[in-house]
Design a protein around this motif. Structure first.
Motif, PDB file in Angstrom:
ATOM      1  N   ASN A  22      36.563  42.542  35.865  1.00  0.00           N
ATOM      2  CA  ASN A  22      35.242  43.543  36.046  1.00  0.00           C
ATOM      3  C   ASN A  22      35.039  43.844  34.615  1.00  0.00           C
ATOM      4  OD1 ASN A  22      35.077  47.153  36.484  1.00  0.00           O
ATOM      5  ND2 ASN A  22      33.661  45.432  36.813  1.00  0.00           N
ATOM      6  N   LEU A  26      43.935  43.740  45.395  1.00  0.00           N
ATOM      7  CA  LEU A  26      43.200  45.139  45.773  1.00  0.00           C
ATOM      8  C   LEU A  26      42.864  45.680  47.138  1.00  0.00           C
ATOM      9  CD1 LEU A  26      41.821  46.726  43.219  1.00  0.00           C
ATOM     10  CD2 LEU A  26      39.565  45.883  44.026  1.00  0.00           C
ATOM     11  N   GLY A  69      33.310  49.095  39.970  1.00  0.00           N
ATOM     12  CA  GLY A  69      34.030  48.167  40.761  1.00  0.00           C
ATOM     13  C   GLY A  69      33.026  46.819  41.020  1.00  0.00           C
ATOM     14  N   SER A 127      40.801  53.492  48.500  1.00  0.00           N
ATOM     15  CA  SER A 127      39.357  53.557  48.178  1.00  0.00           C
ATOM     16  C   SER A 127      39.495  54.455  46.614  1.00  0.00           C
ATOM     17  CB  SER A 127      38.230  53.879  48.940  1.00  0.00           C
ATOM     18  OG  SER A 127      38.683  55.176  49.559  1.00  0.00           O
ATOM     19  N   ASN A 161      41.767  42.012  38.342  1.00  0.00           N
ATOM     20  CA  ASN A 161      40.510  42.582  38.494  1.00  0.00           C
ATOM     21  C   ASN A 161      39.917  43.602  37.449  1.00  0.00           C
ATOM     22  OD1 ASN A 161      38.769  42.375  41.146  1.00  0.00           O
ATOM     23  ND2 ASN A 161      40.938  42.982  42.129  1.00  0.00           N
ATOM     24  N   GLN A 191      40.883  52.379  43.945  1.00  0.00           N
ATOM     25  CA  GLN A 191      40.067  51.354  43.373  1.00  0.00           C
ATOM     26  C   GLN A 191      38.872  51.983  42.598  1.00  0.00           C
ATOM     27  OE1 GLN A 191      38.203  49.073  46.174  1.00  0.00           O
ATOM     28  NE2 GLN A 191      39.929  48.840  47.581  1.00  0.00           N
ATOM     29  N   LEU A 192      38.574  53.224  42.791  1.00  0.00           N
ATOM     30  CA  LEU A 192      37.427  53.914  42.162  1.00  0.00           C
ATOM     31  C   LEU A 192      37.959  54.338  40.850  1.00  0.00           C
ATOM     32  CD1 LEU A 192      34.630  55.302  42.222  1.00  0.00           C
ATOM     33  CD2 LEU A 192      35.603  57.498  42.841  1.00  0.00           C
ATOM     34  N   PHE A 201      34.602  43.593  41.691  1.00  0.00           N
ATOM     35  CA  PHE A 201      35.989  43.454  42.216  1.00  0.00           C
ATOM     36  C   PHE A 201      35.927  42.671  43.506  1.00  0.00           C
ATOM     37  CE2 PHE A 201      37.338  46.298  39.234  1.00  0.00           C
ATOM     38  CZ  PHE A 201      37.901  47.381  39.648  1.00  0.00           C
ATOM     39  N   ALA A 237      38.225  51.285  38.677  1.00  0.00           N
ATOM     40  CA  ALA A 237      37.046  50.882  38.171  1.00  0.00           C
ATOM     41  C   ALA A 237      36.358  51.617  37.330  1.00  0.00           C
ATOM     42  CB  ALA A 237      35.980  50.699  39.336  1.00  0.00           C
TER      43      ALA A 237
END
Lengths: 238, 281
Positions: free
Chosen positions: A119, A151, A103, A156, A115, A159-160, A106, A163
């Motif tokens: 990214n 985002l 990320g 979390s 994103n 998001q991971l 991000f 990413a």
């Protein structure tokens, strides 16, 4: 066949600056000031890496292990051109893509879709490549429903996953990964390892830092053990 | 790092010292990153704001109104045959390119510290993108400028407008780039610059002919000093299509040279120190 990476006597020195020196009372501090004592004494040299040398042939997967503070991340940073070596040289015969943190770049205010582009671009993909693989990326991450929400509203874990999905579709000749699997649930870690195995099987070179010995053993034929910045062992993973 | 093509294979070396080069080739390779960083900054700037882009024009408009009232009308400062509001607005929108440009650029490396520490790309992309954000704001304000020209019925020499308006923008960007990169690099090591920048910008506003024309400065020695300001050239060139008189070319050359010099100083310092940003940020 020439090695795709030749690391030759690489060393990295950091300057540790001690702020304020050891604990002093105010009176001591004032007298110190009055005598114009220089604070240069409180700088210390710290060798994060000392004389690391090894070769990597194309298509190999190398694990890098060691205690915390052994110098693994520093070595990866040098390979990623983020920081220069103090001594030594590295010869690279392939493009390197690094995943030192998932990320990177991000931004919480932008949506998932935005994103992914941001990214991907930071990691080195061209917009056309991202367009082409966009659906695959979202599919791997499993966040299609939330693609157009900012985002900051993601958990979390989501998001991971997003990413890693972007990073998984990078296609460099050399891939450098730093302990990114430390977070994430078991199912996700399996998915990531599976993806890395695919990358390895397709002939790409991988450098993988991890504390997870099982993962290193299953993925990497050879491993480098670093201890206090010095290479200790380099050989077959078992 | 030397980049050589060895029989169709990629080859480069990572070494302790970076041979100084502008490395334009690398910048072109990463050109999409300029777009993405600028786009990200613009989007984030106006996200969750009700007025959105309108903010880009409100500030110069309000400043123009204030200055017109106090300086143009009350103090009766002359404005080189241009209507004072146009005079002030034109100066202000170009000035904003510089002021927000160096402010954003100066803080850009530090605010992007996390990214710099984790991934490689030519570091120049960051301050350049932040300056491009100011250019974007300028373009929006420029539309309002055209509207004002019509409203105040300001006569404009159209041919020279096509020549001088883009030129002045380019000069302004060059003038911003130099100090911007210099401040960006300095701020990484010496955080003092974060506090220096707003103060510097504030002072420079009064040392640039934004709200007053240089013609009111009678002391020629002082005129030369003021001309060292690289924004002098940008603003003067921008106003040329609307002025009847021709400008003092000596002063313009001083300003242009100063801008170019600062450009190279800023760029050089940045390139020399960029290898260590990740260690310092």
């Amino acid at each position: 066949m020439k090695p795709i990476l030749e690391i030759q006597s690489v060393s990295k020195k950091f300057n540790i600056h001690h702020e304020g020196g050891s604990y002093l009372s105010l009176r001591d501090r004032l007298t110190e000031l009055a005598k114009f004592k220089s604070s240069k004494k409180s700088d210390e040299d710290f060798w994060a890496l000392k004389d690391v040398s090894f070769d990597v042939m194309p298509g190999e997967s190398i694990g890098i292990i060691g205690k915390n503070g052994a110098g693994k991340s520093t070595l990866l940073k040098i390979l990623s051109k983020i920081t220069p070596p103090t001594h030594g040289k590295i010869i690279c015969r392939g493009r390197i893509a690094s995943l030192l943190e998932v990320g990177t770049g991000f931004h919480p205010e932008l949506t998932g879709r935005e994103n992914v582009y941001l990214n991907g671009s930071i990691l080195g993909m061209k917009k056309k490549e991202i367009d082409a693989r966009f659906d695959e990326i979202v599919d791997f991450a499993g966040t299609e429903r939330f693609l157009d929400t900012p985002l900051k509203h993601y958990s979390s874990g989501m998001q991971l996953r997003l990413a890693f999905a972007v990073a998984a579709f990078l296609e460099p000749e050399i891939l450098v990964i730093d302990e990114v699997l430390a977070v994430g649930d078991a199912e996700f870690q399996k998915k990531c390892l599976g993806k890395m195995e695919d990358v390895s099987k397709s002939g790409r070179t991988i450098l993988f830092v991890s504390h997870n010995m099982a993962a290193v053993e299953s993925l990497c034929k050879k491993t480098l053990l670093l201890e206090n910045g010095k290479p200790r062992l380099f050989g077959l993973s078992s | 790092m030397s980049l050589k093509k060895e029989s169709n294979n990629y080859y480069f070396e990572i070494k302790p010292k970076l041979a100084f080069s502008l490395n334009l080739k690398e910048l072109i390779e990463y050109k999409e990153l300029f777009y993405f960083f600028t786009w990200r900054d613009v989007k984030v700037k106006y996200k969750q704001t009700a007025l959105g882009f309108l903010w880009a024009i409100l500030q110069p408009l309000v400043m123009m109104a204030i200055f017109t009232f106090f300086i143009g009308k009350s103090l009766k400062v002359p404005s080189d045959t241009i209507e004072y509001p146009i005079f002030a607005f034109s100066g202000l929108i170009l000035w904003t390119v510089f002021s927000s440009g160096i402010t954003n650029a100066g803080n850009s490396m530090v605010s992007n510290a996390q990214i710099i520490k984790k991934i490689y790309f030519p570091r120049l992309v960051i301050p350049i993108s932040s300056i491009l954000v100011s250019v974007f704001d300028f373009l929006i304000a420029f539309f309002v400028f055209i509207v004002l020209l019509i409203f105040y019925q300001q006569p404009v020499d159209v041919l020279s407008a096509f020549m001088f308006w883009p030129t002045s923008l380019i000069v302004a960007v060059i003038a911003t780039f130099g100090p911007g990169c210099l401040l960006a690099a300095l701020n990484v090591k010496y955080r003092d610059f974060r506090y220096v920048i707003p103060f510097l910008v504030q002072a420079l506003l009064f040392l640039t002919p934004v709200i007053y024309p240089i013609s009111i400065v009678s002391n020629s020695w002082l005129k030369y000093l003021l001309a060292v300001n690289p924004m002098y050239a940008a603003i003067t060139i921008f106003r040329l299509p609307m002025m009847n008189s021709s400008p003092d070319t000596t002063l313009l050359w001083i300003s242009l040279l100063s801008g170019v010099l600062l450009f190279f100083i800023g760029l050089t310092y940045f390139r020399k120190t960029e290898m260590y940003f990740a260690d310092l940020a």
